[in-house]
Design an enzyme around this catalytic site. Structure first.
Site, PDB file in Angstrom:
ATOM      1  N   HIS A 119       0.689  -1.104  -0.030  1.00 41.24           N
ATOM      2  CA  HIS A 119       0.432  -0.024  -0.114  1.00 41.24           C
ATOM      3  C   HIS A 119       1.111   1.330  -0.323  1.00 41.24           C
ATOM      4  O   HIS A 119       2.112   1.113   0.265  1.00 41.24           O
ATOM      5  CB  HIS A 119      -1.309  -0.432   0.919  1.00 41.24           C
ATOM      6  CG  HIS A 119      -2.142   0.537   1.114  1.00 41.24           C
ATOM      7  ND1 HIS A 119      -1.366   2.360   1.302  1.00 41.24           N
ATOM      8  CD2 HIS A 119      -3.444   0.912   0.927  1.00 41.24           C
ATOM      9  CE1 HIS A 119      -2.626   2.520   1.829  1.00 41.24           C
ATOM     10  NE2 HIS A 119      -4.185   1.333   1.651  1.00 41.24           N
ATOM     11  N   ASP A 196       3.390  -4.195   8.483  1.00 44.05           N
ATOM     12  CA  ASP A 196       1.483  -4.107   7.784  1.00 44.05           C
ATOM     13  C   ASP A 196       0.763  -4.978   8.337  1.00 44.05           C
ATOM     14  O   ASP A 196       0.458  -5.577   7.473  1.00 44.05           O
ATOM     15  CB  ASP A 196       1.386  -2.985   6.818  1.00 44.05           C
ATOM     16  CG  ASP A 196       0.441  -2.484   6.634  1.00 44.05           C
ATOM     17  OD1 ASP A 196      -0.847  -2.338   7.226  1.00 44.05           O
ATOM     18  OD2 ASP A 196      -0.385  -1.951   5.565  1.00 44.05           O
ATOM     19  N   GLN A 199      -4.332  -5.695   7.700  1.00 43.86           N
ATOM     20  CA  GLN A 199      -5.669  -5.955   6.344  1.00 43.86           C
ATOM     21  C   GLN A 199      -5.257  -7.449   7.114  1.00 43.86           C
ATOM     22  O   GLN A 199      -6.510  -7.991   7.024  1.00 43.86           O
ATOM     23  CB  GLN A 199      -5.548  -6.476   5.103  1.00 43.86           C
ATOM     24  CG  GLN A 199      -5.298  -5.538   4.275  1.00 43.86           C
ATOM     25  CD  GLN A 199      -6.000  -3.927   4.165  1.00 43.86           C
ATOM     26  OE1 GLN A 199      -7.481  -4.464   4.482  1.00 43.86           O
ATOM     27  NE2 GLN A 199      -6.288  -3.042   3.641  1.00 43.86           N
ATOM     28  N   LYS A 222     -10.687  -0.889  10.548  1.00 44.75           N
ATOM     29  CA  LYS A 222     -10.313  -2.288   9.554  1.00 44.75           C
ATOM     30  C   LYS A 222     -11.005  -3.675  10.563  1.00 44.75           C
ATOM     31  O   LYS A 222     -10.909  -4.153   9.588  1.00 44.75           O
ATOM     32  CB  LYS A 222      -9.693  -2.609   9.078  1.00 44.75           C
ATOM     33  CG  LYS A 222      -9.113  -0.779   7.987  1.00 44.75           C
ATOM     34  CD  LYS A 222      -7.573  -2.082   7.459  1.00 44.75           C
ATOM     35  CE  LYS A 222      -7.226  -0.168   6.549  1.00 44.75           C
ATOM     36  NZ  LYS A 222      -8.167  -0.220   5.189  1.00 44.75           N
ATOM     37  N   CYS A 362      -4.846   2.603  -3.224  1.00 47.05           N
ATOM     38  CA  CYS A 362      -3.578   2.970  -3.035  1.00 47.05           C
ATOM     39  C   CYS A 362      -2.853   1.911  -3.244  1.00 47.05           C
ATOM     40  O   CYS A 362      -1.869   1.613  -2.438  1.00 47.05           O
ATOM     41  CB  CYS A 362      -3.983   3.261  -1.310  1.00 47.05           C
ATOM     42  SG  CYS A 362      -5.505   5.078  -0.960  1.00 47.05           S
TER      43      CYS A 362
END
Length: 404
Positions: A119, A196, A199, A222, A362
């Protein structure tokens, strides 16, 4: 799982005369009543600033705020709540790491290793840091299945590699990185490992100690929590090596006219009045995830994704990016419909009450890698069901007929 949808009141509404079919959970998840009630309860019953007052309301608010930190620490397997720093988002967490950690570490000629599926939030801060420090960016290639290539990852590591940063799960392809394996390889050359997890958290169990990552970042919105609250997990030694990037009240220990000293971890990084309600809402989201069960959530989402893949493969003209079974592929289905712009597809689906994402997500470098400019993305959450999937497939067929 049969009754979980009752906890999400937004799923009862109509959009353009149709039941809402919300398939954009990877952009932001919907919020259960439990989370909304916790935020309302804070403002109704405990509204006060934290850490600063000896009166009852402030003490109650502080207990709730710090209690949320403890819940988050337990969710991801952190050694202590002191390893959890509250930020605004994954994006802010990554920027803080670039500015407050990477800037102290890197010199000209050092290397930062990223991957082609990141991203923008995990690319741009490192690009800026590289320009400032004279460090170089290197990128790991992907396999034919759209996953990080461990062999190429290992081949690009060297004694010059100081920072390695990659997504646990791709926001476009849904592919899951072998984090533990990659972290071990990076540590062999002495590199700092940043993951990261935007997700990943809330979709399956995370154990940062078992993964042996140095930093792990994610966002509350999220994972059923409110917007404006994020998390930066760090090992103690690595947080100690990090410089605050915001200064002012709350994060200080003592201030004179000439100098200042800072609080201990993690409060030295949380300058000013924090997002108290956001943290409390995030804590409530953690409670809800635990109540439903992360194993059950993972199983439900994998089954939905597998069913969606099967359904879309039967529609002529649909190109699915990196299709494969649900194993190591979580929640995300990106595709295009031949001859139809993704935005047009998403617009027709919206007219049928189906909410999907369309665009570059993104992830311009990944779009370039795939040889496209944009795609439609449907992302499935455990509160989705077979009726959602059926409406999605029906609306997609309507879009195909409309533009035929």
């Amino acid at each position: 799982m049969k009754t979980v949808r009752d906890d999400f009141t937004i799923l009862k509404r109509q959009v353009n005369g149709h039941p809402l079919t919300y398939l954009d959970g990877e952009a932001t998840s919907q919020k259960p009543v439990h989370v909304l009630d916790s935020i309302r309860a804070y403002y109704d019953q405990e509204n006060a600033n934290v850490h600063r007052g000896v009166y009852t309301l402030s003490q109650e608010a502080t207990t709730s705020y710090e209690g949320a930190r403890g819940k988050v620490a337990e969710l991801v397997g952190a050694a202590s709540p002191k390893n959890i720093v509250f930020t605004r988002s994954t994006t802010e967490s990554l920027n803080w790491l670039a500015q407050g950690y990477g800037a102290n570490l890197l010199e000209a000629g050092d290397e930062i290793l990223l991957t082609q599926l990141e991203h923008h939030s995990n690319i741009v801060p490192w690009q800026v840091l590289a320009k400032v420090t004279g460090a170089k960016l290197r990128y790991v290639s992907l396999t034919a299945a759209g996953e990080i290539d461990p062999a190429d990852f290992k081949g690009k590591l060297s004694e010059k590699t100081k920072i390695v940063s990659f997504a646990h799960v791709s926001n476009v392809l849904g592919s899951r990185a072998p984090v533990k394996q990659l972290a071990a390889l990076a540590h062999e050359v002495g590199a700092t490992v940043i993951v990261d997890g935007a997700q990943a958290v809330g979709h399956f169990s995370i154990d940062v100690l078992d993964l042996d990552v140095d930093f792990y970042v994610f966002s509350g919105h999220k994972m059923l929590g409110p917007t404006g609250i994020g998390v930066l997990y760090g090992k103690t030694d690595f947080l100690e090596a990090m410089t605050p990037v915001q200064y002012g009240g709350e994060m200080i220990e003592r201030v004179t006219l000439e100098t200042s000293t800072f609080q201990e971890l993690p409060w030295r990084f949380e300058a000013g009045t924090p997002n108290i309600a956001g943290a409390i809402g995030l804590g409530a989201a953690v409670d809800y995830l635990n109540e439903v069960g992360l194993a059950e959530i993972a199983d439900r989402e994998e089954r939905l994704l597998a069913a969606a893949l099967t359904a879309l493969e039967k529609i002529p003209g649909v190109t699915i990016y990196e299709p494969r079974g649900a194993k190591n592929h979580y929640g995300v289905l990106s595709f295009n419909l031949a001859g139809v712009h993704p935005h047009d597809v998403a617009t027709v689906l919206d007219m049928a009450g189906v909410a999907v994402r369309a665009g570059h997500h993104c992830a311009h470098p990944l779009m370039d890698y795939l040889g496209i400019q944009s795609a439609v993305r449907a992302s499935f959450a455990f509160y989705n069901n077979q009726e959602d999937l059926d409406r999605f497939v029906s609306a997609l067929r309507q879009a195909q007929e409309y533009f035929a």
